[in-house]
Design a protein around this motif. Structure first.
Motif, PDB file in Angstrom:
ATOM      1  N   MET A   5       0.834  -1.195   0.000  1.00 55.29           N
ATOM      2  CA  MET A   5       0.000   0.000   0.000  1.00 55.29           C
ATOM      3  C   MET A   5       0.873   1.252   0.000  1.00 55.29           C
ATOM      4  SD  MET A   5      -2.812  -1.314   2.807  1.00 55.29           S
ATOM      5  CE  MET A   5      -3.852   0.139   2.777  1.00 55.29           C
ATOM      6  N   LYS A   6       2.197   1.062  -0.003  1.00 50.81           N
ATOM      7  CA  LYS A   6       3.120   2.196   0.038  1.00 50.81           C
ATOM      8  C   LYS A   6       3.443   2.678  -1.377  1.00 50.81           C
ATOM      9  CE  LYS A   6       4.995   0.808   4.480  1.00 50.81           C
ATOM     10  NZ  LYS A   6       6.019   0.053   5.189  1.00 50.81           N
ATOM     11  N   HIS A   7       3.892   3.923  -1.455  1.00 46.66           N
ATOM     12  CA  HIS A   7       4.131   4.529  -2.761  1.00 46.66           C
ATOM     13  C   HIS A   7       5.611   4.689  -3.082  1.00 46.66           C
ATOM     14  CE1 HIS A   7      -0.056   6.463  -3.630  1.00 46.66           C
ATOM     15  NE2 HIS A   7      -0.145   5.224  -3.197  1.00 46.66           N
ATOM     16  N   GLU A   8       6.470   4.325  -2.153  1.00 48.24           N
ATOM     17  CA  GLU A   8       7.911   4.416  -2.393  1.00 48.24           C
ATOM     18  C   GLU A   8       8.550   3.087  -2.026  1.00 48.24           C
ATOM     19  OE1 GLU A   8       9.641   6.817  -3.703  1.00 48.24           O
ATOM     20  OE2 GLU A   8       8.033   8.310  -3.846  1.00 48.24           O
ATOM     21  N   ARG A   9       9.417   2.597  -2.902  1.00 48.47           N
ATOM     22  CA  ARG A   9      10.102   1.347  -2.619  1.00 48.47           C
ATOM     23  C   ARG A   9      10.900   1.441  -1.320  1.00 48.47           C
ATOM     24  NH1 ARG A   9       9.730  -3.810  -4.004  1.00 48.47           N
ATOM     25  NH2 ARG A   9       9.591  -3.328  -6.216  1.00 48.47           N
ATOM     26  N   SER A  10      11.474   2.624  -1.048  1.00 54.76           N
ATOM     27  CA  SER A  10      12.285   2.798   0.156  1.00 54.76           C
ATOM     28  C   SER A  10      11.467   2.648   1.434  1.00 54.76           C
ATOM     29  CB  SER A  10      12.949   4.175   0.143  1.00 54.76           C
ATOM     30  OG  SER A  10      11.968   5.204   0.071  1.00 54.76           O
ATOM     31  N   GLY A  11      10.148   2.818   1.325  1.00 52.44           N
ATOM     32  CA  GLY A  11       9.300   2.703   2.512  1.00 52.44           C
ATOM     33  C   GLY A  11       8.888   1.276   2.826  1.00 52.44           C
ATOM     34  N   MET A  12       9.170   0.341   1.911  1.00 53.02           N
ATOM     35  CA  MET A  12       8.758  -1.044   2.119  1.00 53.02           C
ATOM     36  C   MET A  12       9.711  -1.736   3.087  1.00 53.02           C
ATOM     37  SD  MET A  12       7.679  -2.004  -1.793  1.00 53.02           S
ATOM     38  CE  MET A  12       6.907  -3.581  -1.431  1.00 53.02           C
ATOM     39  N   ALA A  13       9.162  -2.564   3.951  1.00 54.72           N
ATOM     40  CA  ALA A  13       9.966  -3.195   5.002  1.00 54.72           C
ATOM     41  C   ALA A  13      10.518  -4.551   4.580  1.00 54.72           C
ATOM     42  CB  ALA A  13       9.128  -3.355   6.275  1.00 54.72           C
ATOM     43  N   GLN A  14       9.685  -5.367   3.929  1.00 57.30           N
ATOM     44  CA  GLN A  14      10.091  -6.735   3.641  1.00 57.30           C
ATOM     45  C   GLN A  14      10.985  -6.843   2.413  1.00 57.30           C
ATOM     46  OE1 GLN A  14       6.436  -9.020   3.367  1.00 57.30           O
ATOM     47  NE2 GLN A  14       6.415  -9.426   5.555  1.00 57.30           N
ATOM     48  N   ARG A  15      11.867  -7.837   2.465  1.00 52.37           N
ATOM     49  CA  ARG A  15      12.658  -8.217   1.296  1.00 52.37           C
ATOM     50  C   ARG A  15      11.900  -9.291   0.514  1.00 52.37           C
ATOM     51  NH1 ARG A  15      18.594  -9.950   2.920  1.00 52.37           N
ATOM     52  NH2 ARG A  15      17.715 -10.773   4.862  1.00 52.37           N
ATOM     53  N   PRO A  16      12.390  -9.655  -0.691  1.00 51.46           N
ATOM     54  CA  PRO A  16      11.744 -10.776  -1.400  1.00 51.46           C
ATOM     55  C   PRO A  16      11.755 -12.033  -0.534  1.00 51.46           C
ATOM     56  CG  PRO A  16      13.231  -9.596  -2.872  1.00 51.46           C
ATOM     57  CD  PRO A  16      13.436  -9.012  -1.513  1.00 51.46           C
ATOM     58  N   PHE A  17      10.691 -12.816  -0.626  1.00 49.56           N
ATOM     59  CA  PHE A  17      10.559 -14.014   0.202  1.00 49.56           C
ATOM     60  C   PHE A  17      11.623 -15.049  -0.161  1.00 49.56           C
ATOM     61  CE2 PHE A  17       5.999 -12.577   0.185  1.00 49.56           C
ATOM     62  CZ  PHE A  17       6.011 -12.144   1.500  1.00 49.56           C
TER      63      PHE A  17
ATOM     64  N   GLN B 248       2.409  -5.011 -10.657  1.00 49.50           N
ATOM     65  CA  GLN B 248       2.333  -3.756 -11.413  1.00 49.50           C
ATOM     66  C   GLN B 248       2.746  -2.578 -10.527  1.00 49.50           C
ATOM     67  OE1 GLN B 248       1.356  -3.740 -14.808  1.00 49.50           O
ATOM     68  NE2 GLN B 248       2.313  -1.753 -14.664  1.00 49.50           N
ATOM     69  N   ARG B 249       2.308  -2.583  -9.264  1.00 50.06           N
ATOM     70  CA  ARG B 249       2.701  -1.515  -8.335  1.00 50.06           C
ATOM     71  C   ARG B 249       4.208  -1.481  -8.162  1.00 50.06           C
ATOM     72  NH1 ARG B 249       2.100  -0.433  -3.756  1.00 50.06           N
ATOM     73  NH2 ARG B 249       0.967   1.506  -3.542  1.00 50.06           N
ATOM     74  N   SER B 250       4.815  -2.661  -8.004  1.00 51.87           N
ATOM     75  CA  SER B 250       6.262  -2.731  -7.816  1.00 51.87           C
ATOM     76  C   SER B 250       6.989  -2.188  -9.031  1.00 51.87           C
ATOM     77  CB  SER B 250       6.697  -4.184  -7.558  1.00 51.87           C
ATOM     78  OG  SER B 250       6.166  -4.648  -6.342  1.00 51.87           O
ATOM     79  N   GLU B 251       6.520  -2.546 -10.210  1.00 50.29           N
ATOM     80  CA  GLU B 251       7.160  -2.053 -11.434  1.00 50.29           C
ATOM     81  C   GLU B 251       7.047  -0.529 -11.528  1.00 50.29           C
ATOM     82  OE1 GLU B 251       5.748  -4.012 -14.907  1.00 50.29           O
ATOM     83  OE2 GLU B 251       6.189  -6.022 -14.149  1.00 50.29           O
ATOM     84  N   ILE B 252       5.873  -0.019 -11.165  1.00 47.90           N
ATOM     85  CA  ILE B 252       5.683   1.441 -11.228  1.00 47.90           C
ATOM     86  C   ILE B 252       6.617   2.133 -10.236  1.00 47.90           C
ATOM     87  CG2 ILE B 252       4.033   3.304 -10.761  1.00 47.90           C
ATOM     88  CD1 ILE B 252       1.815   1.380 -11.732  1.00 47.90           C
ATOM     89  N   MET B 253       6.712   1.600  -8.996  1.00 50.26           N
ATOM     90  CA  MET B 253       7.568   2.214  -7.976  1.00 50.26           C
ATOM     91  C   MET B 253       9.042   2.179  -8.393  1.00 50.26           C
ATOM     92  SD  MET B 253       6.061   1.327  -4.201  1.00 50.26           S
ATOM     93  CE  MET B 253       5.986  -0.433  -4.410  1.00 50.26           C
ATOM     94  N   ASP B 254       9.441   1.096  -9.073  1.00 50.84           N
ATOM     95  CA  ASP B 254      10.848   0.946  -9.452  1.00 50.84           C
ATOM     96  C   ASP B 254      11.205   1.732 -10.706  1.00 50.84           C
ATOM     97  OD1 ASP B 254      11.231  -0.702  -7.298  1.00 50.84           O
ATOM     98  OD2 ASP B 254      10.963  -2.567  -8.430  1.00 50.84           O
ATOM     99  N   SER B 255      10.207   2.169 -11.468  1.00 42.89           N
ATOM    100  CA  SER B 255      10.474   2.869 -12.730  1.00 42.89           C
ATOM    101  C   SER B 255      10.752   4.343 -12.484  1.00 42.89           C
ATOM    102  CB  SER B 255       9.272   2.729 -13.674  1.00 42.89           C
ATOM    103  OG  SER B 255       8.987   1.381 -13.928  1.00 42.89           O
ATOM    104  N   GLU B 256      11.726   4.875 -13.206  1.00 44.89           N
ATOM    105  CA  GLU B 256      11.979   6.320 -13.131  1.00 44.89           C
ATOM    106  C   GLU B 256      10.890   7.089 -13.862  1.00 44.89           C
ATOM    107  OE1 GLU B 256      15.853   7.433 -14.351  1.00 44.89           O
ATOM    108  OE2 GLU B 256      16.864   6.064 -12.965  1.00 44.89           O
ATOM    109  N   ALA B 257      10.372   6.493 -14.935  1.00 51.36           N
ATOM    110  CA  ALA B 257       9.309   7.139 -15.706  1.00 51.36           C
ATOM    111  C   ALA B 257       8.285   6.089 -16.113  1.00 51.36           C
ATOM    112  CB  ALA B 257       9.880   7.813 -16.949  1.00 51.36           C
TER     113      ALA B 257
END
Length: 920
Positions: free
Chosen positions: A191-203, A655-664
């Motif tokens: 539900m976060k909008h910045e990758r840096s705000g996410m707590a968990q790593r890949p499982f 899709q959210r992850s891809e959007i957060m990781d994309s510069e544009a």
């Protein structure tokens, strides 16, 4: 018959598995002398060595024997405990992604360190999942000593933890936490909008402690993050009025389950009524767009015809308060879900509180299936082995005990009624206490615990009562349940994860009795005394027969009964277990063969008399199997429905992850705009139709609504051989040019940020609304069964259509917002100071008791403070003796009063501070 013959020759699959694991155990044992010869520093250096081997291409299986031998030797040096060979087998089972069933007291927590250490060497993170926060903190602290000694980092996550601490915990090599917290963190991250705000790593890898409790018992209820929805009060009121107009002849009311549904005739009549009132989006009641209306109508019918005032609820202080159907007590703060509470509020004419809308949800089944490797450990999993394989694709391996089990499991005793049964239990406990045999009593509820406590009080039996509410406190009580003559009443799950040692637990006695005593010879002597007392008491308890486990009734699941039995007879200790049952027990009353038990027991048993029989125990087990099968079907149904949502959830979250990781995200936005254009033209100009059949007026209106302009459609249509593809192509080109012109006026970096933000926010909004629609759909989809259709298949089809519709709406909304957005750069308005509430201040001198509030609180400027400056202080801000930069200096103001400048600080910390500008 043939199956038993095959087993006698070749052994069972489990026995063959254990036999094959012995080869690896032998390799670990062969390395033990070599590692014993290492110094502490050299043994600690094994971690770097093993990580170097992994970096060099070695697999975890390649280094497994050396890693296990390293952990075993480190455990001896840190804890003074050496892993048994059976624990090595358990560690191997966990590493292979399977469930290790190991008897209570065999050392599951220590066993897990083997697989945890080995898998943590990769640096991808290992999650150890526990049933409560106390166990997470305890195991992280205790086992963390071993991991830290070997150079690994350990983190623990608990509710309410600050985000930065939580990120650090997840970035550790090993992370402890509860199943709820891991699951909620996953939902929060998405539900976060910045990758840096996410707590968990890949499982990567998870070990689930008490795996049957987490993956079976708790798996029926999904994790849900919810928030208030928009106000639907008007809809609730309108549908309540409709429900009141429906005659009872149109309804089929099931009072037992409190369900109300329309008859076939009623369906047609109500559909016409809703159309007449303008409440349907289409003329068919069960079209997808009418799902919400149908759902809330169903709840309005239940509220009006199946929920009765002063029986199911009362109205108190203009609020609907639920009444507990079992106890008759008011349940303040509890609300019915799925809009039923709102429907009752509309019925009673009180203020309608908004529903909580699902923002994100996931079942434990789908959460834990995301781990590439999942394993677990428990004392009881074999009875649910089929479900573990069907749902999670993990096998169950029964680990042999280190020493033979010496516990005696007696047949169940049956009584006519609860009073006879509890009287017999109280007498049996008193007899055991008199000979010094400790008793652990398992009940199915807190209510039954309190009832039994009353019986024991009458018998004069000293006892402790606890339940699964205060995990740390109960762990201490359960740990001492093996002391001489101790009687402990616990709900079946209370204190789970804590060992019951005969004679008592040395560690807890030291904490309780020597907690404040400083380190030194005196404390060492006291610890030695406690150890000697525990050892002597253990011998007495063993002589009395060990721990007596007494079950007050059978649970619905055989696993829970086995868990209770497993508390006795650890590590070869003697023990005894027995269950007491009666006809009034829920299991026998609801699921037992009623006529058989009732006739036999009522006619053959006198009051207070008991009967015991292997045949009866077998009949009870059959009843339990029926309940287990029913519960499994319920859990499987939950999974089937959540699987539909899970496929969609994965798409949205990826899709959210891809959007957060994309510069544009300009390419995504471009595709959305083109798809929107194609959909608009396709709807107005269907393929295969003639131009004169096209809805050009509608196309113009839609274009103006989304893009804010109307293209020259009439000129385009005047040309020869007009095709829908030509309209699409020209409209795409026109919108692309207009967007390019718009972007040319803006800072590109800012516009990219805006595109990304709009895309994420709209995706979250539409996903939230989609979840709400799916929730409502699921509540009514069962009705398709009336038409001989499979509800789950209907749900899949409808959910797919709804998901496609959501994506179409998302594309259109993003295009509309970005096309019509205007950037305006303005200076931010100065932050307004919040208005302070009216309040009174008191300032009492502690020596004299006088109220010195007149020292001045900054609320007004009193002329007497300024002597000759009476009147407006601003009149004296010139050269007449007052420094303009500090007009309050040298005035007779109490240093502890608030500064008269109005800053809110004390005078001594403001204009009266040492060094403040003073007049000379």
């Amino acid at each position: 018959m043939f199956e038993n013959l095959i087993k006698s020759v070749f052994g069972s699959a489990n026995e063959r598995y254990i036999k094959s694991a012995q080869k690896i155990v032998a390799q670990v044992n062969g390395l033990e002398p070599q590692l014993q010869a290492l110094s502490d520093e050299e043994l600690q250096g094994q971690t770097a060595k093993l990580r170097g081997l992994i970096d060099g291409g070695a697999s975890l299986d390649d280094i497994l024997p050396e890693a296990f031998a390293t952990v075993r030797e480190a455990s001896v040096r840190v804890f003074g405990m050496r892993h048994f060979d059976v624990q090595l087998i358990g560690g191997l089972v966990l590493h292979r992604g399977e469930i290790a069933e190991m008897r209570t007291g065999e050392g599951k927590t220590l066993m897990a360190t083997l697989a945890v250490y080995l898998n943590a060497l990769e640096g991808k993170g290992v999650h150890v999942v526990t049933v409560n926060d106390y166990l997470a903190r305890r195991d992280a602290a205790e086992m963390g000593k071993l991991y830290n000694w070997l150079g690994l980092t350990v983190g623990v996550i608990v509710p309410g933890m600050p985000e930065e601490y939580k990120r650090d915990a997840y970035n550790a090599d090993i992370t402890y936490g509860t199943n709820n917290e891991f699951g909620f963190d996953y939902l929060r991250d998405n539900m976060k909008h910045e990758r840096s705000g996410m707590a968990q790593r890949p499982f990567n890898f998870a070990i689930v402690d008490e795996v049957d409790s987490i993956l079976i018992d708790e798996a029926r209820t999904p994790l849900i993050i919810s928030g208030p929805t928009e106000d639907k009060s008007e809809l609730y009121v309108q549908l309540d009025q409709v429900a009141r107009e429906i005659p009872i002849e149109w309804l089929d009311i099931d009072e037992k389950s409190k369900r109300v549904q329309l008859t076939e005739d009623g369906l047609e009549q109500v559909e016409a009524l809703l159309i007449e009132k303008g409440l349907l989006a289409s003329d068919n009641l069960y079209d997808v767009e009418n799902t919400q209306v149908v759902h809330h109508l169903d709840q309005a019918l239940v509220a009006n015809f199946a929920r009765k005032r002063d029986t199911d609820y009362i109205v108190k202080d203009d609020k609907v308060v639920i009444i507990d159907e079992f106890t008759g007590r008011m349940m303040d703060g509890r609300r019915w879900s799925n809009g039923l509470h709102q429907a009752v509020e509309a019925k009673e004419g009180v203020r309608i509180e908004p529903e909580n809308q699902t923002l994100a949800s996931i079942t434990f089944q789908n959460y834990f299936r995301m781990y590439p490797k999942l394993s677990g450990m428990t004392g009881t999993a074999a009875t649910e082995a089929a479900e573990f394989w069907d749902i999670y694709k993990v096998g169950v391996v029964e680990i042999p005990t280190n020493l033979p089990v010496a516990r005696i499991d007696e047949d169940d005793e049956f009584y006519k009624n609860t009073a006879d049964k509890f009287g017999a239990i109280a007498r049996a406990i008193r007899e055991k206490q008199e000979i010094g045999q400790p008793v652990l009593v398992g009940t199915v509820s807190i209510e039954k615990s309190e009832l039994l406590s009353n019986y024991l009080d009458k018998e004069g039996v000293q006892h402790s009562v606890l339940n699964a509410r205060f995990h740390e406190q109960e762990a201490r009580i359960v740990a001492q349940a093996g002391r001489l003559g101790a009687v402990t009443i616990a709900t079946n799950m209370a204190g789970r994860g804590t060992d019951i040692q005969l004679g008592g637990n040395v560690e807890y006695r030291v904490l309780d009795e020597l907690g404040d005593m400083p380190e030194g010879p005196e404390r060492d002597a006291a610890v030695a005394r406690i150890k000697a007392e525990v050892a002597a008491e253990k011998d007495q308890v063993r002589a009395a027969g060990g721990l007596f486990v007494l079950g007050t009734e059978r649970h619905e699941s055989r696993r829970i009964d086995n868990q209770l039995r497993g508390r006795s007879g650890r590590q070869g200790d003697p023990g005894l277990s027995r269950f007491y049952l009666c006809l009034e027990d829920d299991l026998l009353r609801i699921f037992g063969p009623d006529t058989l038990f009732s006739k036999m027991m009522n006619s053959n048993l006198a009051d207070g008399e008991a009967i015991g029989s292997k045949w009866l125990s077998k009949a009870i087990e059959t009843a339990q199997k029926k309940v287990e099968a029913r519960n499994y079907d319920m859990r499987k149904q939950v999974v089937q429905y959540d699987d539909v949502m899970n496929d969609q959830r994965k798409v949205v979250y990826e899709q959210r992850s891809e959007i957060m990781d994309s510069e544009a995200v300009d390419d995504v936005v471009l595709d959305m705009r083109h798809d929107t254009v194609n959909a608009m033209v396709g709807a107005a100009c269907p393929p295969g139709s003639y131009p004169e059949q096209w809805d050009i007026a509608g196309l113009k209106a839609r274009t103006e609504e989304i893009f804010g302009f109307v293209p020259p459609y009439d000129e385009w249509l005047a040309e020869d051989e007009v095709e829908p593809e030509m309209l699409e192509e020209r409209l795409r080109a026109l919108t692309d040019q207009m967007m390019a012109d718009k972007m040319g006026e803006q800072d590109h970096s800012i516009w990219r940020m805006i595109e990304k933000d709009v895309l994420l926010r709209q995706l979250d909004h539409h996903w939230k609304e989609h979840l709400s629609t799916l929730d409502a759909l699921r509540q009514v989809i069962w009705m398709r069964g009336i038409a001989q259709k499979q509800p789950i298949n209907e749900y899949k089809q409808e959910a797919f259509v709804l998901f496609e519709t959501m994506l179409d709406d998302l594309r259109e909304e993003v295009t509309k917002i970005l096309f019509r957005a205007e950037l305006r750069f303005e200076e931010p308005a100065p932050a307004a100071l919040p208005e302070l509430p009216d309040f009174l201040t008191g300032h009492i001198d502690p020596l004299t008791g006088l109220d010195n509030s007149d020292d001045g609180d900054g609320s007004e400027m009193r002329p007497e403070l300024f002597g000759s400056l009476a009147g407006s202080p601003r009149a004296a801000f010139g050269p007449g003796g007052v420094n303009p930069e500090n007009p309050w200096a040298n005035l007779d103001i109490s240093r502890n009063a608030l500064c008269p400048c109005g800053s809110g600080n004390k005078y001594k910390h403001c204009h009266g501070a040492v060094g403040a500008n003073q007049t000379v």
